[in-house]
Design a protein around this motif. Structure first.
Motif, PDB file in Angstrom:
ATOM      1  N   TRP A   1      57.277  10.863  46.591  1.00  0.00           N
ATOM      2  CA  TRP A   1      56.116  11.533  47.166  1.00  0.00           C
ATOM      3  C   TRP A   1      54.844  11.115  46.432  1.00  0.00           C
ATOM      4  O   TRP A   1      54.865  10.766  45.245  1.00  0.00           O
ATOM      5  CB  TRP A   1      56.277  13.048  47.075  1.00  0.00           C
ATOM      6  N   HIS A   2      53.728  11.202  47.142  1.00  0.00           N
ATOM      7  CA  HIS A   2      52.419  11.076  46.508  1.00  0.00           C
ATOM      8  C   HIS A   2      51.977  12.480  46.099  1.00  0.00           C
ATOM      9  O   HIS A   2      52.012  13.414  46.916  1.00  0.00           O
ATOM     10  CB  HIS A   2      51.385  10.473  47.463  1.00  0.00           C
ATOM     11  N   VAL A   3      51.565  12.621  44.849  1.00  0.00           N
ATOM     12  CA  VAL A   3      51.279  13.933  44.278  1.00  0.00           C
ATOM     13  C   VAL A   3      49.788  14.070  43.989  1.00  0.00           C
ATOM     14  O   VAL A   3      49.210  13.245  43.280  1.00  0.00           O
ATOM     15  CB  VAL A   3      52.077  14.156  42.978  1.00  0.00           C
ATOM     16  N   ILE A   4      49.192  15.107  44.531  1.00  0.00           N
ATOM     17  CA  ILE A   4      47.799  15.426  44.236  1.00  0.00           C
ATOM     18  C   ILE A   4      47.804  16.499  43.155  1.00  0.00           C
ATOM     19  O   ILE A   4      48.314  17.606  43.355  1.00  0.00           O
ATOM     20  CB  ILE A   4      47.061  15.918  45.487  1.00  0.00           C
ATOM     21  N   LEU A   5      47.269  16.146  42.010  1.00  0.00           N
ATOM     22  CA  LEU A   5      47.304  16.999  40.827  1.00  0.00           C
ATOM     23  C   LEU A   5      46.007  17.788  40.720  1.00  0.00           C
ATOM     24  O   LEU A   5      44.932  17.200  40.536  1.00  0.00           O
ATOM     25  CB  LEU A   5      47.497  16.145  39.575  1.00  0.00           C
ATOM     26  N   VAL A   6      46.101  19.094  40.826  1.00  0.00           N
ATOM     27  CA  VAL A   6      44.923  19.959  40.761  1.00  0.00           C
ATOM     28  C   VAL A   6      45.014  20.851  39.533  1.00  0.00           C
ATOM     29  O   VAL A   6      46.075  21.423  39.240  1.00  0.00           O
ATOM     30  CB  VAL A   6      44.799  20.824  42.030  1.00  0.00           C
ATOM     31  N   GLY A   7      43.917  20.978  38.823  1.00  0.00           N
ATOM     32  CA  GLY A   7      43.845  21.854  37.661  1.00  0.00           C
ATOM     33  C   GLY A   7      42.435  21.847  37.116  1.00  0.00           C
ATOM     34  O   GLY A   7      41.590  21.037  37.543  1.00  0.00           O
ATOM     35  N   ARG A   8      42.179  22.719  36.172  1.00  0.00           N
ATOM     36  CA  ARG A   8      40.814  22.843  35.662  1.00  0.00           C
ATOM     37  C   ARG A   8      40.447  21.779  34.630  1.00  0.00           C
ATOM     38  O   ARG A   8      39.271  21.487  34.441  1.00  0.00           O
ATOM     39  CB  ARG A   8      40.613  24.236  35.042  1.00  0.00           C
ATOM     40  N   THR A   9      41.464  21.199  33.958  1.00  0.00           N
ATOM     41  CA  THR A   9      41.198  20.306  32.830  1.00  0.00           C
ATOM     42  C   THR A   9      41.592  18.875  33.163  1.00  0.00           C
ATOM     43  O   THR A   9      42.780  18.576  33.341  1.00  0.00           O
ATOM     44  CB  THR A   9      41.964  20.781  31.582  1.00  0.00           C
ATOM     45  N   ARG A  10      40.636  17.998  33.239  1.00  0.00           N
ATOM     46  CA  ARG A  10      40.892  16.609  33.626  1.00  0.00           C
ATOM     47  C   ARG A  10      41.875  15.933  32.669  1.00  0.00           C
ATOM     48  O   ARG A  10      42.753  15.182  33.101  1.00  0.00           O
ATOM     49  CB  ARG A  10      39.580  15.840  33.643  1.00  0.00           C
ATOM     50  N   ALA A  11      41.730  16.193  31.378  1.00  0.00           N
ATOM     51  CA  ALA A  11      42.555  15.495  30.400  1.00  0.00           C
ATOM     52  C   ALA A  11      44.041  15.790  30.600  1.00  0.00           C
ATOM     53  O   ALA A  11      44.877  14.880  30.518  1.00  0.00           O
ATOM     54  CB  ALA A  11      42.131  15.876  28.986  1.00  0.00           C
ATOM     55  N   THR A  12      44.390  17.044  30.867  1.00  0.00           N
ATOM     56  CA  THR A  12      45.808  17.365  31.050  1.00  0.00           C
ATOM     57  C   THR A  12      46.331  16.818  32.373  1.00  0.00           C
ATOM     58  O   THR A  12      47.490  16.404  32.474  1.00  0.00           O
ATOM     59  CB  THR A  12      46.046  18.882  30.979  1.00  0.00           C
ATOM     60  N   LEU A  13      45.477  16.780  33.388  1.00  0.00           N
ATOM     61  CA  LEU A  13      45.880  16.167  34.656  1.00  0.00           C
ATOM     62  C   LEU A  13      46.115  14.672  34.472  1.00  0.00           C
ATOM     63  O   LEU A  13      47.070  14.102  35.032  1.00  0.00           O
ATOM     64  CB  LEU A  13      44.820  16.396  35.726  1.00  0.00           C
ATOM     65  N   ASP A  14      45.251  14.032  33.698  1.00  0.00           N
ATOM     66  CA  ASP A  14      45.442  12.612  33.413  1.00  0.00           C
ATOM     67  C   ASP A  14      46.757  12.378  32.673  1.00  0.00           C
ATOM     68  O   ASP A  14      47.447  11.375  32.918  1.00  0.00           O
ATOM     69  CB  ASP A  14      44.275  12.073  32.591  1.00  0.00           C
ATOM     70  N   ASP A  15      47.111  13.286  31.783  1.00  0.00           N
ATOM     71  CA  ASP A  15      48.384  13.168  31.068  1.00  0.00           C
ATOM     72  C   ASP A  15      49.562  13.252  32.042  1.00  0.00           C
ATOM     73  O   ASP A  15      50.542  12.505  31.917  1.00  0.00           O
ATOM     74  CB  ASP A  15      48.514  14.264  30.014  1.00  0.00           C
ATOM     75  N   THR A  16      49.465  14.181  33.000  1.00  0.00           N
ATOM     76  CA  THR A  16      50.524  14.288  34.013  1.00  0.00           C
ATOM     77  C   THR A  16      50.595  13.017  34.843  1.00  0.00           C
ATOM     78  O   THR A  16      51.690  12.496  35.118  1.00  0.00           O
ATOM     79  CB  THR A  16      50.284  15.498  34.923  1.00  0.00           C
ATOM     80  N   ALA A  17      49.443  12.496  35.242  1.00  0.00           N
ATOM     81  CA  ALA A  17      49.409  11.269  36.039  1.00  0.00           C
ATOM     82  C   ALA A  17      50.031  10.102  35.278  1.00  0.00           C
ATOM     83  O   ALA A  17      50.776   9.295  35.845  1.00  0.00           O
ATOM     84  CB  ALA A  17      47.975  10.939  36.441  1.00  0.00           C
ATOM     85  N   ALA A  18      49.740  10.015  33.985  1.00  0.00           N
ATOM     86  CA  ALA A  18      50.318   8.943  33.175  1.00  0.00           C
ATOM     87  C   ALA A  18      51.829   9.085  33.088  1.00  0.00           C
ATOM     88  O   ALA A  18      52.560   8.091  33.084  1.00  0.00           O
ATOM     89  CB  ALA A  18      49.698   8.953  31.780  1.00  0.00           C
ATOM     90  N   LEU A  19      52.290  10.318  33.029  1.00  0.00           N
ATOM     91  CA  LEU A  19      53.724  10.568  32.922  1.00  0.00           C
ATOM     92  C   LEU A  19      54.466  10.162  34.185  1.00  0.00           C
ATOM     93  O   LEU A  19      55.535   9.547  34.115  1.00  0.00           O
ATOM     94  CB  LEU A  19      53.958  12.059  32.626  1.00  0.00           C
ATOM     95  N   ILE A  20      53.908  10.501  35.339  1.00  0.00           N
ATOM     96  CA  ILE A  20      54.633  10.246  36.593  1.00  0.00           C
ATOM     97  C   ILE A  20      54.311   8.881  37.187  1.00  0.00           C
ATOM     98  O   ILE A  20      54.988   8.434  38.111  1.00  0.00           O
ATOM     99  CB  ILE A  20      54.356  11.349  37.642  1.00  0.00           C
ATOM    100  N   GLY A  21      53.267   8.227  36.635  1.00  0.00           N
ATOM    101  CA  GLY A  21      52.877   6.917  37.142  1.00  0.00           C
ATOM    102  C   GLY A  21      51.613   7.009  37.962  1.00  0.00           C
ATOM    103  O   GLY A  21      51.557   7.782  38.927  1.00  0.00           O
ATOM    104  N   PRO A  22      50.582   6.253  37.586  1.00  0.00           N
ATOM    105  CA  PRO A  22      49.289   6.344  38.284  1.00  0.00           C
ATOM    106  C   PRO A  22      49.381   6.102  39.787  1.00  0.00           C
ATOM    107  O   PRO A  22      48.624   6.692  40.562  1.00  0.00           O
ATOM    108  CB  PRO A  22      48.453   5.263  37.591  1.00  0.00           C
ATOM    109  N   ASP A  23      50.308   5.248  40.204  1.00  0.00           N
ATOM    110  CA  ASP A  23      50.423   4.959  41.636  1.00  0.00           C
ATOM    111  C   ASP A  23      50.962   6.146  42.424  1.00  0.00           C
ATOM    112  O   ASP A  23      50.835   6.190  43.650  1.00  0.00           O
ATOM    113  CB  ASP A  23      51.347   3.753  41.862  1.00  0.00           C
ATOM    114  N   ALA A  24      51.576   7.107  41.709  1.00  0.00           N
ATOM    115  CA  ALA A  24      52.169   8.257  42.386  1.00  0.00           C
ATOM    116  C   ALA A  24      51.218   9.437  42.471  1.00  0.00           C
ATOM    117  O   ALA A  24      51.526  10.427  43.140  1.00  0.00           O
ATOM    118  CB  ALA A  24      53.442   8.697  41.658  1.00  0.00           C
ATOM    119  N   ALA A  25      50.059   9.333  41.807  1.00  0.00           N
ATOM    120  CA  ALA A  25      49.233  10.527  41.638  1.00  0.00           C
ATOM    121  C   ALA A  25      47.782  10.304  42.017  1.00  0.00           C
ATOM    122  O   ALA A  25      47.231   9.213  41.874  1.00  0.00           O
ATOM    123  CB  ALA A  25      49.307  10.997  40.190  1.00  0.00           C
ATOM    124  N   THR A  26      47.170  11.386  42.487  1.00  0.00           N
ATOM    125  CA  THR A  26      45.721  11.490  42.619  1.00  0.00           C
ATOM    126  C   THR A  26      45.287  12.682  41.783  1.00  0.00           C
ATOM    127  O   THR A  26      45.814  13.783  41.953  1.00  0.00           O
ATOM    128  CB  THR A  26      45.296  11.706  44.078  1.00  0.00           C
TER     129      THR A  26
END
Length: 268
Positions: free
Chosen positions: A31-56
């Motif tokens: 799936w393509h995952v849209i990551l929503v949250g208040r803190t950009r840095a933690t969202l970026d950490d999640t994106a790095a974990l799951i793979g940048p191509d899988a996340a927005t």
């Protein structure tokens, strides 16, 4: 937002805990995952974990109307699954609870999911999609010292039932996920009460794996295990038994002592 052929899931509170683990489950499933949250840095950490191509990554505070409008605009006309996961928790006596803590729990745990779901119904209708509300066993069994949190999760469970019945004609399904206490960043707010209430805490990854299986299977509700389902049944059939057990635990010396060791901001 650029689209491809993958189904799309939006997860609030995706920067840590259950939200991050659920993002990993969805990404692993293609799936393509849209990551929503208040803190950009933690969202970026999640994106790095799951793979940048899988996340927005979409930083936003879902309690703010302008941010919800920005989410809806970014999503565009189609969304397969909305996961209302973001939450707030404060434990302690109701008499020690500040106005702002009570308001934050109601706003984050209940009002924001109501309004965000409302705003994204057109996109979900286009895919005959699914709304997933991350509740809690505390939304079936009301715990002392978690008064407002329990109330917000009871209401979220009611919201899920009402939405399921209202949106069925639009082809939109609704799942309610009710994990027991989970090891997340919020654990610090109630850690002192874990032992007095004999709580069992699950890793976020275990909760997310079970939740994802339930979502993919189209389940109406997902509870963590047999023991919790049994307790929920007892609560429904004989609530006095649950009353007696929780009153005994809540007023035992260990629980009273634990209250005095909660984080200072929980007692302000």
């Amino acid at each position: 937002m650029t689209r491809d052929s993958r189904p799309t899931i939006l997860i609030t509170g995706a920067g840590s805990g259950i939200g991050r683990a659920l993002a990993q489950e969805a990404a692993d499933d293609g799936w393509h995952v849209i990551l929503v949250g208040r803190t950009r840095a933690t969202l970026d950490d999640t994106a790095a974990l799951i793979g940048p191509d899988a996340a927005t990554v979409l930083p936003a505070d879902i309690t703010r109307a302008e941010d919800r409008a920005r989410i809806a605009a970014a999503i565009g006309p189609r969304l397969d699954v909305l996961v209302n996961n973001a939450g707030a928790l404060r434990a302690g006596r109701l008499t020690d609870l500040p106005d702002e803590a009570a308001a934050a729990m109601i706003s984050t745990n209940l009002l924001a999911p109501i309004l965000l779901t409302r705003d994204l119904i057109p996109a979900l209708r286009a895919t005959r999609g699914r709304v997933v509300n991350i509740g809690s066993v505390f939304g079936d069994i009301a715990f002392p010292y978690f008064t407002v949190y329990s109330a917000s999760k009871f209401a979220l469970r009611g919201l899920s039932d009402a939405l399921r019945r209202e949106l069925a004609g639009d082809g939109i399904s609704v799942s309610y996920i009710a994990p027991r206490a989970t090891r997340t960043a919020a654990e610090v707010e109630f850690a002192a009460l874990v032992e007095p209430f004999s709580m069992v805490l699950d890793p976020a990854e275990k909760v997310a794996a079970r939740a994802w299986r339930g979502i993919r299977a189209g389940r109406r509700t997902v509870y963590p295990g047999l023991a919790e389902r049994l307790f929920v049944l007892v609560q429904a059939l004989s609530p006095r038994l649950i009353d007696r057990a929780l009153i005994k635990q809540a007023h035992a010396p260990a629980a009273k002592a634990a209250l005095s060791t909660l984080p200072e901001d929980a007692k302000s």
